[in-house]
Scaffold this motif. Structure first.
Motif, PDB file in Angstrom:
ATOM      1  N   ASP A 159      -3.781  12.142   6.144  1.00  0.00           N
ATOM      2  CA  ASP A 159      -2.403  12.564   5.879  1.00  0.00           C
ATOM      3  C   ASP A 159      -2.026  12.324   4.424  1.00  0.00           C
ATOM      4  O   ASP A 159      -1.330  13.142   3.800  1.00  0.00           O
ATOM      5  CB  ASP A 159      -1.446  11.809   6.806  1.00  0.00           C
ATOM      6  N   ASP A 160      -2.486  11.195   3.860  1.00  0.00           N
ATOM      7  CA  ASP A 160      -2.172  10.899   2.470  1.00  0.00           C
ATOM      8  C   ASP A 160      -2.810  11.912   1.526  1.00  0.00           C
ATOM      9  O   ASP A 160      -2.203  12.326   0.539  1.00  0.00           O
ATOM     10  CB  ASP A 160      -2.651   9.484   2.111  1.00  0.00           C
ATOM     11  N   ARG A 181      -6.009   0.993   9.724  1.00  0.00           N
ATOM     12  CA  ARG A 181      -4.749   1.665   9.431  1.00  0.00           C
ATOM     13  C   ARG A 181      -4.902   2.621   8.243  1.00  0.00           C
ATOM     14  O   ARG A 181      -4.510   3.782   8.312  1.00  0.00           O
ATOM     15  CB  ARG A 181      -3.672   0.628   9.122  1.00  0.00           C
ATOM     16  N   TRP A 182      -5.478   2.130   7.163  1.00  0.00           N
ATOM     17  CA  TRP A 182      -5.588   2.951   5.953  1.00  0.00           C
ATOM     18  C   TRP A 182      -6.591   4.082   6.122  1.00  0.00           C
ATOM     19  O   TRP A 182      -6.424   5.154   5.545  1.00  0.00           O
ATOM     20  CB  TRP A 182      -5.966   2.073   4.763  1.00  0.00           C
ATOM     21  N   SER A 183      -7.627   3.858   6.926  1.00  0.00           N
ATOM     22  CA  SER A 183      -8.589   4.927   7.177  1.00  0.00           C
ATOM     23  C   SER A 183      -7.950   6.046   7.992  1.00  0.00           C
ATOM     24  O   SER A 183      -8.173   7.234   7.735  1.00  0.00           O
ATOM     25  CB  SER A 183      -9.808   4.377   7.903  1.00  0.00           C
ATOM     26  N   ALA A 184      -7.133   5.677   8.981  1.00  0.00           N
ATOM     27  CA  ALA A 184      -6.470   6.688   9.802  1.00  0.00           C
ATOM     28  C   ALA A 184      -5.412   7.442   9.014  1.00  0.00           C
ATOM     29  O   ALA A 184      -5.173   8.634   9.263  1.00  0.00           O
ATOM     30  CB  ALA A 184      -5.842   6.023  11.030  1.00  0.00           C
ATOM     31  N   GLU A 185      -4.764   6.766   8.075  1.00  0.00           N
ATOM     32  CA  GLU A 185      -3.712   7.402   7.287  1.00  0.00           C
ATOM     33  C   GLU A 185      -4.254   8.179   6.096  1.00  0.00           C
ATOM     34  O   GLU A 185      -3.503   8.899   5.445  1.00  0.00           O
ATOM     35  CB  GLU A 185      -2.726   6.346   6.787  1.00  0.00           C
ATOM     36  N   GLN A 186      -5.543   8.053   5.815  1.00  0.00           N
ATOM     37  CA  GLN A 186      -6.087   8.651   4.603  1.00  0.00           C
ATOM     38  C   GLN A 186      -6.013  10.169   4.624  1.00  0.00           C
ATOM     39  O   GLN A 186      -5.706  10.807   3.614  1.00  0.00           O
ATOM     40  CB  GLN A 186      -7.534   8.214   4.395  1.00  0.00           C
ATOM     41  N   GLU A 191      -0.746  15.128   1.636  1.00  0.00           N
ATOM     42  CA  GLU A 191       0.492  14.983   0.874  1.00  0.00           C
ATOM     43  C   GLU A 191       0.211  14.864  -0.614  1.00  0.00           C
ATOM     44  O   GLU A 191       0.980  15.344  -1.447  1.00  0.00           O
ATOM     45  CB  GLU A 191       1.252  13.753   1.374  1.00  0.00           C
ATOM     46  N   ARG A 236       0.829  -1.207   0.000  1.00  0.00           N
ATOM     47  CA  ARG A 236       0.000   0.000   0.000  1.00  0.00           C
ATOM     48  C   ARG A 236       0.865   1.259   0.000  1.00  0.00           C
ATOM     49  O   ARG A 236       0.537   2.254  -0.654  1.00  0.00           O
ATOM     50  CB  ARG A 236      -0.927  -0.002   1.218  1.00  0.00           C
ATOM     51  N   LYS A 237       1.977   1.241   0.716  1.00  0.00           N
ATOM     52  CA  LYS A 237       2.880   2.389   0.734  1.00  0.00           C
ATOM     53  C   LYS A 237       3.469   2.631  -0.648  1.00  0.00           C
ATOM     54  O   LYS A 237       3.605   3.779  -1.083  1.00  0.00           O
ATOM     55  CB  LYS A 237       3.982   2.178   1.770  1.00  0.00           C
TER      56      LYS A 237
END
Length: 372
Positions: free
Chosen positions: A288-289, A281-286, A292, A140-141
């Protein structure tokens, strides 16, 4: 300093070339025998685990670097011993070479025990699922680097649809570099490419791979050919850069274990928990993504992110299988995962969709504590 050590080894262990040859011959034959028997037993263990958890076990077993080191060590030591054995003759006694082969054989005997233990440990459902989970997180990264450089919506009208001339699974390897080179050679070009394929999707001959939208383009055929060549196709999907492939692997393991074919809810529960962890994880990082992504210069390429849809579709698939196998504890775990999604996205606009069930399911068997 070396010569006294050589004299000691030759006087106490390797008296002459014949003794060295006998020792190396014994070591070489024993290594080949032990390696062949050990590898055969390990393949049987892997096959047995694959029969329970689907053939994804083979992929994970071969992908692990520690297993590659083990196999390379045994094969390399066998070849080294045979090479040293071939150099022995009455006029030459390879004392140091034979000593090194003897010491490495001692290490190999220890590694046989370690290899058996690690292989059995790797075949446990929890370890297999965790390995796929970690590969999916890393993929995913890598996948985000593609999303940050592309658009989500189109800004142009009109389209020409290049068609594939090959078949295979779509990879991302040359997509962005090739398209970036096109715009570097054509600064200020008013053109947009809308990709109609996803990373990991199967393309057959004649399928549409993209839409090229432009007001006017002098070398239109050259651009079509460049876009067509930018879509890399392989016979097998790549887990390192395709997170949806890891999701499908987890779903396959969960589907097989939950269904009445196996009726083993434990691996299925592990799969649902792993998918829930990916969703959280992906929902929390969305957020910030997205920040960016807005700061990254965009290519005029439109690519739709389908990973979240695949992830939520896996819950739907497992829910349908659960309704068929009558496992209330599995259904309760799926509901908890979807509930965690609603906590991240209160309107559930990005993650919730209706789930249809085939047959009947005893919802009364689920207690309120299981729902909460």
């Amino acid at each position: 300093m070396i010569e006294p050590l050589r004299a000691i080894l030759r006087g106490r262990v390797f008296h002459d070339a014949r003794a060295t040859s006998d020792l190396l011959g014994t070591i070489g034959g024993s290594l080949i025998t032990v390696t062949s028997i050990t590898f055969s037993l390990l393949l049987l263990a892997v096959q047995q685990s694959a029969a329970t958890l689907t053939p994804q076990v083979h992929d994970q077993f071969l992908r692990r670097r520690i297993n590659q080191i083990y196999f390379g060590f045994f094969v390399g030591l066998s070849l080294y011993t045979l090479v040293i054995l071939a150099t022995v003759h009455p006029a030459y006694n390879p004392v140091f070479g034979a000593s090194l082969a003897f010491l490495l054989t001692i290490v190999a005997l220890y590694l046989v025990v370690l290899l058996l233990y690690t292989t059995i440990d790797q075949m446990r459902p929890a370890v297999v699922i965790e390995a796929i989970h970690l590969h999916t997180v890393v993929a995913r990264k890598h996948y985000l680097s593609l999303l940050r450089k592309t658009r989500r919506t189109s800004q142009h009208r009109g389209a020409s649809r290049p068609q594939s001339r090959r078949r295979g699974m779509v990879l991302w390897c040359a997509l962005i570099p090739t398209l970036s080179a096109q715009w570097q050679r054509r600064p200020g070009l008013e053109m947009e490419i809308v990709l109609r394929v996803f990373i990991g999707s199967f393309i057959a001959f004649g399928d549409t791979v993209a839409e090229i939208r432009a007001e006017s383009l002098p070398d239109f055929e050259a651009v079509i050919e460049a876009v067509r060549n930018a879509i890399c196709l392989e016979e097998q999907r790549d887990l390192e850069n395709d997170p949806s492939y890891g999701i499908e692997q987890l779903t396959t393991i969960g589907w097989t274990s939950i269904s009445t074919a196996k009726s083993n809810p434990f691996p299925g529960l592990l799969v649902i928990q792993s998918l829930r962890a990916l969703l959280a994880r992906w929902s929390a990082e969305q957020a910030d993504d997205e920040a960016e992504e807005r700061a990254t210069p965009k290519l005029p390429v439109v690519y739709t992110d389908n990973v979240f849809a695949r992830l939520l579709g896996s819950f739907e698939t497992l829910a349908v299988v659960t309704s068929e196998s009558m496992q209330p504890q599995t259904m309760a775990e799926i509901i908890r995962a979807l509930q965690s999604c609603s906590n991240v996205f209160p309107p559930m606009s990005k993650c919730a969709r209706p789930i249809s069930f085939s047959g009947s399911f005893p919802f009364s068997a689920i207690t309120s504590s299981q729902w909460n």
